[in-house]
Design a protein around this motif. Sequence first.
Motif, PDB file in Angstrom:
ATOM      1  N   ARG A  25     -30.578  25.652 -16.719  1.00 59.12           N
ATOM      2  CA  ARG A  25     -29.217  25.753 -16.176  1.00 59.12           C
ATOM      3  C   ARG A  25     -28.339  26.557 -17.134  1.00 59.12           C
ATOM      4  O   ARG A  25     -28.389  26.370 -18.350  1.00 59.12           O
ATOM      5  CB  ARG A  25     -28.631  24.344 -16.021  1.00 59.12           C
TER       6      ARG A  25
ATOM      7  N   SER B 237     -29.098  24.216  -6.570  1.00 62.76           N
ATOM      8  CA  SER B 237     -29.247  25.513  -7.239  1.00 62.76           C
ATOM      9  C   SER B 237     -30.195  26.475  -6.532  1.00 62.76           C
ATOM     10  O   SER B 237     -30.119  27.694  -6.734  1.00 62.76           O
ATOM     11  CB  SER B 237     -29.797  25.305  -8.661  1.00 62.76           C
TER      12      SER B 237
ATOM     13  N   THR C 188     -36.735  20.709  -3.521  1.00 65.37           N
ATOM     14  CA  THR C 188     -36.576  20.072  -2.209  1.00 65.37           C
ATOM     15  C   THR C 188     -35.215  20.417  -1.588  1.00 65.37           C
ATOM     16  O   THR C 188     -34.457  21.205  -2.139  1.00 65.37           O
ATOM     17  CB  THR C 188     -36.717  18.550  -2.379  1.00 65.37           C
TER      18      THR C 188
ATOM     19  N   PHE D 281     -47.195  20.265  -4.125  1.00 66.71           N
ATOM     20  CA  PHE D 281     -48.247  21.153  -4.624  1.00 66.71           C
ATOM     21  C   PHE D 281     -49.559  20.417  -4.888  1.00 66.71           C
ATOM     22  O   PHE D 281     -50.545  21.067  -5.249  1.00 66.71           O
ATOM     23  CB  PHE D 281     -47.798  21.811  -5.940  1.00 66.71           C
TER      24      PHE D 281
HETATM   25  N1  LIG Z   1     -43.212  20.517  -4.538  1.00 67.17           N
HETATM   26  C1  LIG Z   1     -43.699  19.709  -5.464  1.00 67.17           C
HETATM   27  O1  LIG Z   1     -44.933  19.498  -5.555  1.00 67.17           O
HETATM   28  C2  LIG Z   1     -42.775  19.037  -6.409  1.00 67.17           C
HETATM   29  C3  LIG Z   1     -41.441  19.215  -6.268  1.00 67.17           C
HETATM   30  N2  LIG Z   1     -40.553  18.631  -7.125  1.00 67.17           N
HETATM   31  C4  LIG Z   1     -39.161  18.961  -6.918  1.00 67.17           C
HETATM   32  O2  LIG Z   1     -38.770  19.857  -7.941  1.00 67.17           O
HETATM   33  C5  LIG Z   1     -37.382  19.687  -8.238  1.00 67.17           C
HETATM   34  C6  LIG Z   1     -37.236  19.393  -9.731  1.00 67.17           C
HETATM   35  O3  LIG Z   1     -37.771  18.109  -9.990  1.00 67.17           O
HETATM   36  P1  LIG Z   1     -37.761  17.505 -11.488  1.00 67.17           P
HETATM   37  O4  LIG Z   1     -38.429  18.434 -12.423  1.00 67.17           O
HETATM   38  O5  LIG Z   1     -38.239  16.116 -11.364  1.00 67.17           O
HETATM   39  O6  LIG Z   1     -36.181  17.499 -11.784  1.00 67.17           O
HETATM   40  P2  LIG Z   1     -35.466  17.675 -13.213  1.00 67.17           P
HETATM   41  O7  LIG Z   1     -34.059  17.237 -13.011  1.00 67.17           O
HETATM   42  O8  LIG Z   1     -36.287  17.037 -14.276  1.00 67.17           O
HETATM   43  O9  LIG Z   1     -35.529  19.260 -13.455  1.00 67.17           O
HETATM   44  C7  LIG Z   1     -34.683  20.204 -12.844  1.00 67.17           C
HETATM   45  C8  LIG Z   1     -34.293  21.175 -13.930  1.00 67.17           C
HETATM   46  O10 LIG Z   1     -33.645  22.286 -13.328  1.00 67.17           O
HETATM   47  C9  LIG Z   1     -32.517  22.601 -14.159  1.00 67.17           C
HETATM   48  N3  LIG Z   1     -31.578  23.393 -13.386  1.00 67.17           N
HETATM   49  C10 LIG Z   1     -30.590  22.987 -12.566  1.00 67.17           C
HETATM   50  N4  LIG Z   1     -29.963  24.042 -12.018  1.00 67.17           N
HETATM   51  C11 LIG Z   1     -30.565  25.140 -12.539  1.00 67.17           C
HETATM   52  C12 LIG Z   1     -30.355  26.541 -12.377  1.00 67.17           C
HETATM   53  N5  LIG Z   1     -29.406  27.004 -11.564  1.00 67.17           N
HETATM   54  N6  LIG Z   1     -31.160  27.395 -13.052  1.00 67.17           N
HETATM   55  C13 LIG Z   1     -32.129  26.947 -13.880  1.00 67.17           C
HETATM   56  N7  LIG Z   1     -32.364  25.623 -14.078  1.00 67.17           N
HETATM   57  C14 LIG Z   1     -31.586  24.739 -13.411  1.00 67.17           C
HETATM   58  C15 LIG Z   1     -32.008  21.260 -14.613  1.00 67.17           C
HETATM   59  O11 LIG Z   1     -31.142  21.393 -15.715  1.00 67.17           O
HETATM   60  P3  LIG Z   1     -30.074  20.187 -16.036  1.00 67.17           P
HETATM   61  O12 LIG Z   1     -30.915  19.021 -16.461  1.00 67.17           O
HETATM   62  O13 LIG Z   1     -29.229  20.757 -17.115  1.00 67.17           O
HETATM   63  O14 LIG Z   1     -29.343  19.922 -14.775  1.00 67.17           O
HETATM   64  C16 LIG Z   1     -33.321  20.568 -14.958  1.00 67.17           C
HETATM   65  O15 LIG Z   1     -33.771  20.903 -16.254  1.00 67.17           O
HETATM   66  C17 LIG Z   1     -36.917  18.553  -7.321  1.00 67.17           C
HETATM   67  O16 LIG Z   1     -36.350  19.079  -6.142  1.00 67.17           O
HETATM   68  C18 LIG Z   1     -38.203  17.818  -6.998  1.00 67.17           C
HETATM   69  O17 LIG Z   1     -38.139  17.096  -5.798  1.00 67.17           O
HETATM   70  C19 LIG Z   1     -40.980  17.855  -8.150  1.00 67.17           C
HETATM   71  C20 LIG Z   1     -42.314  17.613  -8.335  1.00 67.17           C
HETATM   72  C21 LIG Z   1     -43.314  18.175  -7.458  1.00 67.17           C
END
Ligand SMILES: NC(=O)C1=CN([C@@H]2O[C@H](COP(=O)(O)OP(=O)(O)OC[C@H]3O[C@@H](n4cnc5c(N)ncnc54)[C@H](OP(=O)(O)O)[C@@H]3O)[C@@H](O)[C@H]2O)C=CC1
Length: 250
Positions: free
Chosen positions: A37, A60, A80, A108
């Motif tokens: 972020r 985002s 999601t 995935f």
């Molecule tokens: N399709 C699949 O198989 C899977 C999908 N997911 C999905 O993936 C997404 C992430 O999950 P998860 O890792 O648990 O969540 P997290 O909150 O751990 O990770 C999300 C990360 O994205 C960062 N972020 C937010 N906005 C931005 C931006 N504009 N640019 C770059 N980075 C950004 C956040 O930063 P900050 O903490 O500073 O906000 C955080 O580090 C969810 O929607 C989840 O449902 C998860 C697992 C498997």
Amino acid sequence: MSKLRVAVLGAKGRIGSEAVRAVEAAEDLELVAALGRGDSLEALTDTGAQVVVELTTPASVMDNLDFCVRHGIHAVVGTTGWTDERLAQLNTALAASPGTGVLIAPNFSIGAVLTMKFAEVAAPYFESVEVIELHHPNKVDAPSGTATRTAQLIAAARQKAGSAPQPDATATGLDGARGADVDGVPVHAVRLRGLLAHQEVLLGGEGETLTIRHDSLHHSSFMPGILLGVRRVVDTPGLTFGLEHFLDLK
Ligand SMILES: NC(=O)C1=CN([C@@H]2O[C@H](COP(=O)(O)OP(=O)(O)OC[C@H]3O[C@@H](n4cnc5c(N)ncnc54)[C@H](OP(=O)(O)O)[C@@H]3O)[C@@H](O)[C@H]2O)C=CC1
Ligand SMILES: O=C(O)C1=N[C@H](C(=O)O)C[C@H](O)C1
């Protein structure tokens, strides 16, 4: 052969940090950017990223994909929050960027993809079907993208087969007790410390039930699917929804 240049968005997150390690470990891929972020998306063009792995938040993801598609950068998306409106917006952007590919995968992991497939096959053979998804309590969205997709596939299969509406005599009670209604399929979301990502599809008929259960026990379960998506999306223009399209799943 030159390596595919890959960037990860959401690189410090739970799944993003695992994806960074997986891309770094893959001999045919080069990690050129790992953004969190607040980092500028210009890093994607500056580093010549060919594929972005998008693992951020529902808030985002649209802006990130808009940048990628406008710059002809392919994307593999696990984030999601997908609605018909968002998919239509993405399709419009892709139409203006021929040759660019986007894979959106609600899940995935191979086990979850198979769960969805098995549920779709089984659903017309039972009177009742409900979905229970269970996740860690830090998850921001409910129900999960996987559960929503599972319910949509179940509903479509039942409609195609001409299945009757599900029996349910509930007439009184507390709001929410029967879960969320996704195309007529009840979906229940559990948030529990200690869990990662789990799902049960419960099917019921006269005198029998069938339970299809999947458990992701570690974020490593998602990595083979992400890497497959990265390798395939570059040759798959337009929008692909669901990893099953990159697997030989009939
Ligand atoms: N399709 C699949 O198989 C899977 C999908 N997911 C999905 O993936 C997404 C992430 O999950 P998860 O890792 O648990 O969540 P997290 O909150 O751990 O990770 C999300 C990360 O994205 C960062 N972020 C937010 N906005 C931005 C931006 N504009 N640019 C770059 N980075 C950004 C956040 O930063 P900050 O903490 O500073 O906000 C955080 O580090 C969810 O929607 C989840 O449902 C998860 C697992 C498997
Ligand atoms: O947030 C998670 O953790 C997960 N999100 C995805 C979803 O909402 O379906 C995939 C998996 O369930 C893990």
